[in-house]
Design a protein around this motif. Structure first.
Motif, PDB file in Angstrom:
ATOM      1  N   ARG A   4      38.286  31.025  51.064  1.00  0.00           N
ATOM      2  CA  ARG A   4      37.115  30.516  51.772  1.00  0.00           C
ATOM      3  C   ARG A   4      35.936  31.478  51.641  1.00  0.00           C
ATOM      4  N   LEU A   5      35.487  32.070  52.749  1.00  0.00           N
ATOM      5  CA  LEU A   5      34.327  32.960  52.686  1.00  0.00           C
ATOM      6  C   LEU A   5      34.752  34.426  52.606  1.00  0.00           C
ATOM      7  N   SER A   6      36.019  34.649  52.315  1.00  0.00           N
ATOM      8  CA  SER A   6      36.551  36.009  52.266  1.00  0.00           C
ATOM      9  C   SER A   6      37.232  36.267  50.937  1.00  0.00           C
ATOM     10  N   MET A   7      37.430  37.542  50.648  1.00  0.00           N
ATOM     11  CA  MET A   7      38.324  37.963  49.591  1.00  0.00           C
ATOM     12  C   MET A   7      39.575  38.495  50.277  1.00  0.00           C
ATOM     13  N   ILE A   8      40.734  38.136  49.758  1.00  0.00           N
ATOM     14  CA  ILE A   8      41.988  38.603  50.317  1.00  0.00           C
ATOM     15  C   ILE A   8      42.649  39.540  49.315  1.00  0.00           C
TER      16      ILE A   8
ATOM     17  N   ALA B 140      30.228  38.113  51.203  1.00  0.00           N
ATOM     18  CA  ALA B 140      28.768  38.263  51.203  1.00  0.00           C
ATOM     19  C   ALA B 140      28.277  39.698  51.165  1.00  0.00           C
ATOM     20  N   THR B 141      29.030  40.636  51.728  1.00  0.00           N
ATOM     21  CA  THR B 141      28.493  41.988  51.906  1.00  0.00           C
ATOM     22  C   THR B 141      29.325  43.077  51.259  1.00  0.00           C
ATOM     23  N   THR B 142      30.380  42.720  50.544  1.00  0.00           N
ATOM     24  CA  THR B 142      31.235  43.727  49.923  1.00  0.00           C
ATOM     25  C   THR B 142      31.076  43.737  48.412  1.00  0.00           C
ATOM     26  N   ALA B 143      31.423  44.857  47.809  1.00  0.00           N
ATOM     27  CA  ALA B 143      31.335  44.971  46.353  1.00  0.00           C
ATOM     28  C   ALA B 143      32.301  44.008  45.674  1.00  0.00           C
ATOM     29  N   MET B 144      33.519  43.913  46.192  1.00  0.00           N
ATOM     30  CA  MET B 144      34.486  42.987  45.603  1.00  0.00           C
ATOM     31  C   MET B 144      33.992  41.553  45.709  1.00  0.00           C
ATOM     32  N   GLY B 145      33.510  41.180  46.899  1.00  0.00           N
ATOM     33  CA  GLY B 145      33.055  39.816  47.116  1.00  0.00           C
ATOM     34  C   GLY B 145      31.861  39.453  46.261  1.00  0.00           C
TER      35      GLY B 145
ATOM     36  N   ALA C 184      30.954  40.876  43.458  1.00  0.00           N
ATOM     37  CA  ALA C 184      31.367  40.827  42.059  1.00  0.00           C
ATOM     38  C   ALA C 184      31.998  39.472  41.762  1.00  0.00           C
ATOM     39  N   TYR C 185      32.855  38.999  42.674  1.00  0.00           N
ATOM     40  CA  TYR C 185      33.456  37.676  42.518  1.00  0.00           C
ATOM     41  C   TYR C 185      32.375  36.605  42.434  1.00  0.00           C
ATOM     42  N   LEU C 186      31.416  36.655  43.343  1.00  0.00           N
ATOM     43  CA  LEU C 186      30.357  35.649  43.391  1.00  0.00           C
ATOM     44  C   LEU C 186      29.553  35.632  42.101  1.00  0.00           C
ATOM     45  N   SER C 187      29.343  36.804  41.521  1.00  0.00           N
ATOM     46  CA  SER C 187      28.561  36.879  40.285  1.00  0.00           C
ATOM     47  C   SER C 187      29.264  36.187  39.118  1.00  0.00           C
ATOM     48  N   ALA C 188      30.587  36.016  39.227  1.00  0.00           N
ATOM     49  CA  ALA C 188      31.349  35.389  38.144  1.00  0.00           C
ATOM     50  C   ALA C 188      31.395  33.872  38.254  1.00  0.00           C
ATOM     51  N   LEU C 189      30.976  33.328  39.398  1.00  0.00           N
ATOM     52  CA  LEU C 189      30.993  31.880  39.584  1.00  0.00           C
ATOM     53  C   LEU C 189      29.811  31.231  38.879  1.00  0.00           C
ATOM     54  N   GLN C 190      30.008  29.989  38.480  1.00  0.00           N
ATOM     55  CA  GLN C 190      28.973  29.262  37.771  1.00  0.00           C
ATOM     56  C   GLN C 190      28.719  27.902  38.423  1.00  0.00           C
ATOM     57  N   GLY C 191      27.537  27.368  38.198  1.00  0.00           N
ATOM     58  CA  GLY C 191      27.219  25.993  38.537  1.00  0.00           C
ATOM     59  C   GLY C 191      27.479  25.600  39.970  1.00  0.00           C
ATOM     60  N   GLU C 192      28.088  24.421  40.142  1.00  0.00           N
ATOM     61  CA  GLU C 192      28.282  23.837  41.457  1.00  0.00           C
ATOM     62  C   GLU C 192      29.232  24.660  42.314  1.00  0.00           C
ATOM     63  N   GLU C 193      30.202  25.316  41.695  1.00  0.00           N
ATOM     64  CA  GLU C 193      31.137  26.127  42.474  1.00  0.00           C
ATOM     65  C   GLU C 193      30.398  27.259  43.193  1.00  0.00           C
TER      66      GLU C 193
ATOM     67  N   MET D  48      39.801  34.667  34.192  1.00  0.00           N
ATOM     68  CA  MET D  48      40.925  34.424  33.302  1.00  0.00           C
ATOM     69  C   MET D  48      40.665  33.227  32.391  1.00  0.00           C
ATOM     70  N   ASN D  49      41.148  33.300  31.172  1.00  0.00           N
ATOM     71  CA  ASN D  49      40.991  32.195  30.225  1.00  0.00           C
ATOM     72  C   ASN D  49      41.885  31.004  30.540  1.00  0.00           C
ATOM     73  N   ASP D  50      42.878  31.205  31.435  1.00  0.00           N
ATOM     74  CA  ASP D  50      43.763  30.090  31.777  1.00  0.00           C
ATOM     75  C   ASP D  50      43.213  29.236  32.916  1.00  0.00           C
ATOM     76  N   GLY D  51      41.991  29.536  33.357  1.00  0.00           N
ATOM     77  CA  GLY D  51      41.359  28.743  34.396  1.00  0.00           C
ATOM     78  C   GLY D  51      41.611  29.231  35.805  1.00  0.00           C
ATOM     79  N   THR D  52      42.470  30.233  35.988  1.00  0.00           N
ATOM     80  CA  THR D  52      42.692  30.787  37.326  1.00  0.00           C
ATOM     81  C   THR D  52      41.603  31.798  37.640  1.00  0.00           C
ATOM     82  N   GLY D  53      41.518  32.134  38.918  1.00  0.00           N
ATOM     83  CA  GLY D  53      40.514  33.106  39.333  1.00  0.00           C
ATOM     84  C   GLY D  53      39.171  32.440  39.581  1.00  0.00           C
ATOM     85  N   PRO D  54      38.092  33.211  39.479  1.00  0.00           N
ATOM     86  CA  PRO D  54      38.054  34.619  39.110  1.00  0.00           C
ATOM     87  C   PRO D  54      38.754  35.513  40.155  1.00  0.00           C
ATOM     88  N   TYR D  55      39.122  36.708  39.697  1.00  0.00           N
ATOM     89  CA  TYR D  55      39.574  37.763  40.582  1.00  0.00           C
ATOM     90  C   TYR D  55      38.499  38.838  40.607  1.00  0.00           C
ATOM     91  N   ALA D  56      38.617  39.758  41.518  1.00  0.00           N
ATOM     92  CA  ALA D  56      37.666  40.861  41.554  1.00  0.00           C
ATOM     93  C   ALA D  56      38.386  42.137  41.965  1.00  0.00           C
TER      94      ALA D  56
END
Length: 292
Positions: free
Chosen positions: A118-122, A146-151, A153-162, A217-225
């Motif tokens: 959801r709105l967190s990284m676990i 929203a406020t962490t380096a991990m989070g 970084a994850y957000l920067s990897a998302l594209q488009g509607e996601e 990941m190229n297999d469609g999972t993730g992104p991870y951070a």
């Protein structure tokens, strides 16, 4: 859990009862022992009579254990096994362990890998030493996107509607705080574009500084951070820019090669010919992070 693309009321494939049952299980946090129906109702925002039926059903299925003395419930081994099974199937967690351990030894920072909830990284994997006593996080811990380096970084990897959908959810959640948080996210996007990593210097917790890098990941999972963090006095902004960030990015590159994923490209700042120019990076770091 990501929200379904359609509202439950109009999506005929969406099973509301199952969704509510899972919400009950999600109500139990890592530090929760026992929860009663009233507490679960407050956390899930579901009516108490509904919660009573759901906890009864989950008890019969073996996912909750009742504690009659306190009129409360705790997660049963069957529920916990779901989480362990998920962790066991995360190849990125296992393969990255030796890399995380190595970077932890080199830097003295806590090195973790996380996935979105959801709105967190676990946290799904963590390498920590006695030097990171100020960073009390472990597998299962949640930190904000929203406020962490991990989070970020994850957000920067998302594209488009996601990415757009996640930003809308955060704007709704943070309300009046959103403009300031949005500014931080935009600075992080610029930083990722320039350096291949981002940092959070006291933006989540005043005394915690960290760098973050995403892995798709190229297999469609993730992104991870991934992140590498430590108490602020150990990881200054200058060190995050000139040392920790480039090391973390190089580590994720190695993991990418092993897993067949895609990490942010190594930036020109990691080239030896450029390293001498970054020794005065304290000012650069403050400008990039909007701290003057």
């Amino acid at each position: 859990m990501k929200r379904p693309p359609k509202k439950a009321a109009t999506d005929r494939s969406f099973v509301v009862a199952l969704s509510r049952g899972l919400e009950v299980l999600r109500a139990f946090g890592p530090n929760d022992g026992l929860l009663g129906n009233q507490e679960i109702a407050a956390r899930t925002k579901l009516p108490k009579p509904t919660i009573s039926r759901l906890t009864y059903t989950l008890t019969k299925l073996g996912y909750l254990t009742p504690v009659p003395r306190f009129e409360k419930y705790q997660l049963a081994p069957a529920a916990m096994s779901l989480g362990y099974a998920a962790l066991a199937n995360l190849g990125v967690r296992h393969l990255s362990q030796s890399f995380r351990d190595e970077l932890m030894q080199e830097t003295g920072g806590a090195v973790a890998v996380g996935a979105r909830d959801r709105l967190s990284m676990i946290y799904v994997g963590q390498a920590r030493s006695s030097l990171t006593v100020g960073v009390q996080l472990d597998v299962g811990s949640r930190i904000p996107i929203a406020t962490t380096a991990m989070g970020r970084a994850y957000l920067s990897a998302l594209q488009g509607e996601e990415r757009a959908a996640l930003l809308r959810d955060m704007r709704e959640y943070y309300g009046s705080r959103w403009p300031r948080i949005k500014d931080g996210i935009e600075r992080s996007d610029e930083m990722v574009a320039r350096y291949g990593f981002t940092i959070s210097a006291g933006e989540w917790q005043d005394d915690v500084h960290a760098a973050g890098v995403a892995l798709t990941m190229n297999d469609g999972t993730g992104p991870y951070a991934f992140n590498c963090g430590a108490p602020a006095f150990r990881f200054t902004e200058e060190r995050l820019i000139n040392d920790i960030g480039p090391r973390l990015l190089a580590m994720v590159r190695k993991i990418e090669a092993a897993l067949g994923g895609t990490a942010a490209p190594l930036s020109r700042r990691t080239d030896k010919s450029e390293n001498k120019k970054t020794k005065s990076g304290g000012k650069v770091a403050r400008v990039v992070e909007g701290i003057r």
